[in-house]
Scaffold this active site. Structure first.
Site, mmCIF file in Angstrom:
data_model
loop_
_atom_site.group_PDB
_atom_site.id
_atom_site.type_symbol
_atom_site.label_atom_id
_atom_site.label_comp_id
_atom_site.label_asym_id
_atom_site.label_seq_id
_atom_site.Cartn_x
_atom_site.Cartn_y
_atom_site.Cartn_z
ATOM 1 C CG ASP A 113 -2.581 6.647 -8.384
ATOM 2 O OD1 ASP A 113 -1.554 7.357 -8.509
ATOM 3 O OD2 ASP A 113 -2.549 5.406 -8.407
HETATM 4 C C1 BGC Z 1 0.955 5.219 -8.782
HETATM 5 C C2 BGC Z 1 1.005 5.745 -7.368
HETATM 6 C C3 BGC Z 1 2.119 6.750 -7.247
HETATM 7 C C4 BGC Z 1 1.887 7.857 -8.254
HETATM 8 C C5 BGC Z 1 2.929 8.938 -8.228
HETATM 9 C C6 BGC Z 1 0.922 6.328 -9.802
HETATM 10 O O1 BGC Z 1 1.099 5.832 -11.089
HETATM 11 O O2 BGC Z 1 -0.163 4.382 -8.938
HETATM 12 O O3 BGC Z 1 1.176 4.688 -6.462
HETATM 13 O O4 BGC Z 1 2.186 7.223 -5.934
HETATM 14 O O5 BGC Z 1 1.891 7.305 -9.552
HETATM 15 O O6 BGC Z 1 4.127 8.473 -8.693
#
Ligand code: BGC
Length: 743
Positions: free
Chosen positions: A263
């Site tokens: 993530d």
């Molecule tokens: C989120 C993810 C997301 C990623 C990219 C993160 O803060 O938890 O679900 O895909 O950002 O935007």
């Protein structure tokens, strides 16, 4: 011998030479594994490392020298995120990147229709493909453990079986476009508060029976090509580099051959990232949020620090090759597949899909005196009240925020549908969240209202009094502490004093429909005062049309709740047992230990166990027609360890409208060596029936549907003994049972 002109002979010699010299990795007729090995053998260590981390906010490098393209990712999971700047979250201001906003995944789960999942996956995959994205960051399948979780709207409810059945066709639909899914957030990311520092403490039974099955199904049945590690910790290691979750379970037990993507900002340590299963690092040095150094991609944990260890002989090149293989596989499956389709954006088909999924997912919770569908012979004036009737919901909520081509509001939908038959008047009722901006995308709405709350309420009550029907449209929204990433809700109750508004208008007019728009259960202390209640989720582009279509009865409601609506928070296992949001450690670290004390008793399993009556049970949802269930018939009352039993239940539409019913099969284990839930969902069928029509829901019970995870033996076991097949229209509305024995 036939004579050819010299030019043809020379041309064909060149062609043969060209074919002969096509490197194996570029030959699409070769198996992917051969191509991966060939590409790997041509790469330098620097090129290998360069593939394992981001080069921009949402992309990673390919191998320029070899013509292996960059991988482009996008959020996910409800539509394709607008383009952002290279190194920033803010939208880049492109004018060709508006998308179809599909309903939130809670709505998809509420359809209880795997065909809707397939349609969703195929459609959103087409949009991703048209926008030249290779990896869609979604779907999300974290289990709904507490109604306070700010991200429940991005997930598929509280039941592992339902989420498993719904995630698989989504994955297949997306990937049929040559676009990879990235199933998130693996694992145990069940709330948002302290999301980077929460250490989930969960026993193996709950892990294997509740929290992992949907991920496993996405990987093994759906064939997911990538998976995203979660922010939180498990066994004191961050989930993005976690020995047990990634190496032992995902890549070991499940045989996952795809790539583990971090993530954004979920990577914290080079050594752990190397050895504990991470393949592709994103979002570090911006915390995954907004602060940090710019263009710091070389400093990523899996960038220069990794290269240095490799050069010094301190990191195993075999581990490196395993990661690179996984990323290469991802490339061959996506952007190096020249045969993948081209996709499409904002097509009429996508709009129709968004509307259909919305209609099928809306849940009619209550409908006393058949107030719905709206009878336009009698109803000549409709008062629409509430902020969510006009508020755009596709902007906000965190990373799933969108720049939708359009979003039709519920009020507009109601005007379009009923405007020629009835007068439609609107009153605000309350002021909730007047903002509407996320990363530079603005709704363009000005929702400011400077009047005081009493004045706004008085206007609403007056408006309600003078109407034949009142439709209150409220609920939550995508602001922080509502349904929004990075924070949780502060309580189960509706915000902005909506309970007071609902009670006041219920007093003013008995013909009241409450439409709750949210991705989470909310408390409804006024439930007895309101004759009709509808659960509409975040429905995206076609929100207003889908809601109006259900109100009018153009579509007959057929959604069922994918989560329990509790009366109060203390009726939820995680809260009753003090298992949320955890306890900060007293050791100077910032870790918060969160014990999943309720174990396997999540959602309706907790209610059953403790005989707690919910506000609305899991699986509940009404229709404008009625269904009569016949007795469940088993083809045998006993089965062997490798056998099966077929259950047949005839269901008749006894009303006057065509409609669909979700017939649910739960199984109860009468006696077991380990504690088991009173019953568990093990199958369901959605039957579409014309008035008077009967169809038979047919289920196959196999031993895996009887088994539990024996944590001391670390295996699934179906214990011989007595079981009951329970057929219901919800987890509380049981229509028939039949016993059988496993020999
Ligand atoms: C989120 C993810 C997301 C990623 C990219 C993160 O803060 O938890 O679900 O895909 O950002 O935007």
């Amino acid at each position: 011998m036939k004579k050819y002109p010299l030019s043809i002979i020379v041309a064909s010699m060149f062609a043969t030479a060209a074919i002969a010299s096509t490197p194996v990795y570029l030959d699409e007729n070769r198996p992917i594994e051969e191509r991966v090995e060939d590409a790997l053998s041509r790469m330098t260590t620097e090129e290998k490392v360069a593939m394992l981390h981001a080069q921009s906010k949402f992309s990673s490098a390919g191998v320029p020298r070899l013509g292996i393209p960059e991988l482009w990712t996008t959020d996910g999971p409800h539509g394709i995120r607008p383009e952002v700047f290279w190194d920033e979250w803010d939208q880049a201001g492109w004018t060709n990147d508006s998308c179809t906003a599909f309903p939130a995944l809670t709505c998809l789960a509420a359809t209880w229709n795997p065909e809707m999942s397939r349609l969703y996956g195929k459609s959103i995959g087409e949009e991703a493909r048209y926008r030249k994205k290779d990896i869609l960051l979604g779907p999300g399948v974290n289990i709904y453990r507490t109604p306070l979780n700010g991200r429940n709207f991005e997930y598929m409810g509280e039941d592992p079986y339902l989420a498993s059945k719904m995630v698989v066709p989504y994955v297949q639909g997306v990937q049929s476009n040559g676009v990879a899914v990235c199933v998130k957030h693996y694992a145990l990311n069940n709330h948002e508060v302290n999301r980077h520092t929460t250490n989930a403490i969960v026993d193996d039974r709950a892990l294997y029976e509740i929290y992992l099955p949907a991920f496993k199904a996405a990987v093994q049945d759906g064939g997911a090509w990538s998976i995203m590690g979660a922010y939180n910790l498990y066994k004191n290691q961050h989930a993005c580099h976690n020995q047990r979750l990634l190496n032992d379970i995902l890549k070991g037990e499940w045989g996952f051959d795809g790539a583990v993507v971090s993530d954004w900002g979920g990577t914290h340590d080079t050594a752990e990232a190397i050895t504990n299963g991470l393949d592709l690092e994103f979002g570090s040095w911006t915390n995954g949020l907004s602060s940090g150094s710019k263009n710091a991609y070389d400093s990523y944990y899996l960038a220069m620090p990794y290269l240095k260890l490799l050069k010094e002989g301190k990191a195993d090149p075999k581990v490196l090759d395993d990661k690179v293989r996984r990323v290469l596989r991802l490339a061959f499956r996506t952007n190096m597949n020249t045969r993948r389709p081209f996709g499409s954006l904002c097509s009429p088909e996508h709009v129709a899909a968004a509307k259909k999924i919305g209609e099928e997912g809306i849940v009619l919770l209550k409908n006393d005196k058949n107030i719905l569908p709206v009878n336009t012979d009698k109803v000549k004036k409709i008062a629409v009240i509430g902020e969510n009737a006009i508020k755009m919901m596709t902007v906000g909520g965190g990373s799933s925020s969108l720049k939708a081509k359009y979003e039709l509001s519920p009020l507009q939908g109601i005007k379009n549908r009923f405007g020629d038959k009835a007068e439609i008047v609107y009153a605000r009722g309350y002021v909730g969240d007047p903002t509407g901006e996320y990363n530079g995308v603005s709704t363009g709405q000005n929702l400011k209202d400077e009047r005081d709350a009493d004045e706004i309420l008085t206007e609403a009550v007056e408006t309600a009094k003078n109407a034949d029907l009142v439709i209150f449209i409220g609920g939550l929204n995508k602001a922080p502490h509502q349904d929004c990433e990075d924070s949780d809700r502060k309580g189960l109750e509706l915000p902005y004093d909506q309970d007071k508004v609902i009670r006041a208008i219920a007093k003013a007019n008995k013909n009241l429909v409450v439409v709750n728009i949210s991705g989470n259960a909310v408390a409804m202390p006024w439930v007895k005062e309101v004759p009709a209640i509808m659960q509409a989720w975040y429905l995206g582009t076609e929100s207003g049309n889908a809601i109006a279509s259900i109100l009018a009865g153009d579509a007959n409601p057929s959604g069922k709740l994918p989560m329990t609506f509790p009366v109060t928070l203390s009726d939820v296992g995680a809260h009753a047992t003090g298992g949320y949001p955890g306890t900060p450690r007293n050791d100077g670290s910032n870790i918060v230990d969160c014990k999943y004390n309720e174990g396997i008793f999540v959602g309706y399993r907790w209610n059953d166990e403790n005989k707690i009556k919910p506000l609305f049970p899991f699986g509940h949802g009404l229709s404008y027609t009625t269904f009569k269930y016949g007795k469940p018939e088993l083809d045998s009352d006993s089965m062997t360890a490798d056998g099966k039993i077929i259950v047949k239940v005839p269901v008749t539409n006894t009303g006057k409208r065509a409609g669909a019913e979700v017939v649910q099969l739960y199984i109860a284990d009468t006696e077991s060596s380990l504690p088991r839930p009173v019953k568990e969902l093990k199958d369901f069928r959605k039957l579409y029936l014309e008035p008077g029509q009967t169809a038979v829901a047919e289920f196959e019970i196999t031993p895996d549907k009887l088994s539990f995870f024996n944590d001391s033996k670390h295996e699934w076991i179906a214990e011989p003994g007595d079981f009951t097949a329970i057929v219901g229209s919800s987890s509380s509305d049981i229509r028939g049972t039949a016993g059988f024995t496993l020999k």
